[in-house]
Design an enzyme around this catalytic site. Structure first.
Site, short mmCIF file in Angstrom:
data_model
loop_
_atom_site.label_atom_id
_atom_site.label_comp_id
_atom_site.label_asym_id
_atom_site.label_seq_id
_atom_site.Cartn_x
_atom_site.Cartn_y
_atom_site.Cartn_z
N LYS A 17 8.33 1.82 -14.68
CA LYS A 17 9.38 1.44 -14.23
C LYS A 17 10.35 1.32 -15.25
CE LYS A 17 9.36 -2.04 -18.81
NZ LYS A 17 10.35 -2.00 -19.58
N PRO A 103 5.28 8.51 -20.34
CA PRO A 103 5.29 9.17 -21.76
C PRO A 103 5.44 7.27 -22.64
CG PRO A 103 8.09 9.26 -21.19
CD PRO A 103 6.97 9.41 -19.60
N ASP A 145 5.28 -8.15 -19.51
CA ASP A 145 5.46 -6.86 -18.80
C ASP A 145 4.41 -7.09 -17.88
OD1 ASP A 145 4.77 -5.39 -19.89
OD2 ASP A 145 7.23 -4.20 -19.94
O1 C5P Z 1 4.50 -8.09 -24.68
P1 C5P Z 1 4.62 -6.79 -25.53
O2 C5P Z 1 2.52 -6.82 -26.11
O3 C5P Z 1 4.43 -5.87 -24.53
O4 C5P Z 1 4.75 -7.03 -26.54
C1 C5P Z 1 4.87 -6.41 -27.50
C2 C5P Z 1 6.00 -7.47 -29.00
O5 C5P Z 1 7.08 -7.19 -28.58
C3 C5P Z 1 5.39 -8.77 -28.93
O6 C5P Z 1 4.46 -9.08 -29.83
C4 C5P Z 1 6.85 -9.36 -29.26
O7 C5P Z 1 7.42 -8.78 -30.85
C5 C5P Z 1 7.88 -8.69 -28.74
N1 C5P Z 1 7.99 -9.47 -27.34
C6 C5P Z 1 8.96 -10.12 -27.48
N2 C5P Z 1 9.42 -11.13 -26.83
C7 C5P Z 1 9.70 -10.41 -25.41
C8 C5P Z 1 8.59 -10.07 -25.38
C9 C5P Z 1 7.78 -8.46 -26.28
O8 C5P Z 1 9.55 -10.46 -28.94
N3 C5P Z 1 9.56 -11.26 -24.35
#
Ligand code: C5P
Length: 321
Positions: A17, A103, A145
């Site tokens: 995406k 990637p 996501d």
């Molecule tokens: O959800 P995911 O594991 O991909 O997110 C990794 C990190 O990115 C989270 O631990 C958070 O620190 C940050 N994040 C955030 N707000 C979001 C998505 C991700 O702060 N909406």
């Protein structure tokens, strides 16, 4: 499906995406940031091949940078599906091979898309359907996501990005992805945003320095040319922007250089995707997209040309076969 040995198999394409726009709305009490984003699926994809094996669950991956242990989101997805279909203990009896084309640490959602593909495929492989609502619950536990990748297409994402509203498919467009020689950790990008935001707030409180700080952060915004207005007229194009781009570009100036070059190469829109490091350009023709890719594949960067895909094409690609 069954392979030559008569064993059950499932193959799922896990599409990448881009975020056409990504605005941060508030700091949440759970440590995440509130978002307003528009996700767009691409034809570029990883492939997950799953088959029944004896013994513990295993992951194989052709990219040495991709973990194959339980830190891989595919492993965690498989473990949650295993529980959801009423099995106990650790997942068993299956191997997943991930053929990587998306990637790592690129902002293209490869790990999340692989996880969604595993949710869609593993239940079928283990002979137990996973209801939609359960698949969605598992997805939101795995990452902000992952839920988007259950349906793909074009969608508005709110809250952590996991409250999703499908949007009308966009007219198909060609997309050049420029992949810098470095990745960006999602966590770092959000943290840099917070740090810079705090700095800007402080600067705003003392007017003599405010302009300098704001100016320093503002140089790398995505820009939408007037020619894109017709193509994206159903979207709030005036608001297209990636709020994570400036903090990442402040630490990795190549991001801003790539955005500028894509614009000079007649991209209708150019911006960093998600938390980076990939920068995308949207083009009205394949020829323009290829020309931009040739221009930008230098200095250790790679460039890939792909297409946007709508919800129906996404469903066909992500259906386990
Ligand atoms: O959800 P995911 O594991 O991909 O997110 C990794 C990190 O990115 C989270 O631990 C958070 O620190 C940050 N994040 C955030 N707000 C979001 C998505 C991700 O702060 N909406």
């Amino acid at each position: 499906m069954a392979n030559k040995q008569g064993r059950a198999t499932a193959t799922v394409h896990a599409c990448a995406k881009i975020n056409l726009t990504l605005r941060l709305t508030e700091a949440r009490s759970d440590g995440y940031h509130g978002l307003r984003t528009i996700f767009q699926s691409l034809a570029l994809h990883d492939t997950l091949t799953m088959w029944r094996t004896r013994g513990p669950f295993r992951i194989e991956c052709d990219d040495p940078g991709c973990p194959t242990d339980r830190t891989n989101l595919v492993w965690r997805a498989a473990a949650l599906v295993w529980r959801a279909i009423g099995r106990r203990g650790e997942p068993r009896g299956a191997t997943v091979r991930i053929t990587k084309r998306i990637p790592l640490q690129s902002g293209l959602g490869g790990g999340s898309s692989d996880a969604a593909a595993a949710i869609l495929g593993m239940g079928q492989l283990w002979g137990a359907a996973v209801p939609r609502a359960v698949a969605h619950r598992i997805a939101t536990r795995l990452g902000a996501d992952v839920a988007f990748f259950l349906d793909g297409g074009t969608a508005l994402g709110l809250e952590r990005g996991d409250l999703l509203f499908p949007l009308l498919d966009l007219a198909p467009a060609w997309v050049t992805l420029v992949i810098p020689p470095f990745g960006v950790s999602t966590k770092d990008a959000y943290q840099w945003f917070d740090e810079d935001d705090a700095l800007a707030q402080r600067a705003q409180d003392s007017p003599s320095t405010g302009e300098g700080v704001r100016g320093g952060l503002g140089g790398a915004r995505g820009v939408l040319a007037a020619s894109a207005v017709a193509r994206y007229r159903q979207l709030p194009i005036g608001e297209f922007r990636n709020d994570l781009q400036a903090p990442v570009a402040a630490r990795q100036p190549d991001i801003a250089r790539i955005v500028r070059t894509l614009r000079r190469q007649d991209a209708e829109y150019a911006a960093m995707s998600g938390s980076g490091s990939v920068v995308f350009g949207i083009f009205g023709s394949r020829a323009l997209a290829v020309r931009a890719a040739r221009k930008l594949a230098t200095a250790g960067r790679r460039a890939v040309v792909t297409r946007t895909i709508g919800r129906a094409a996404y469903a066909a690609m992500s259906e386990p076969k």
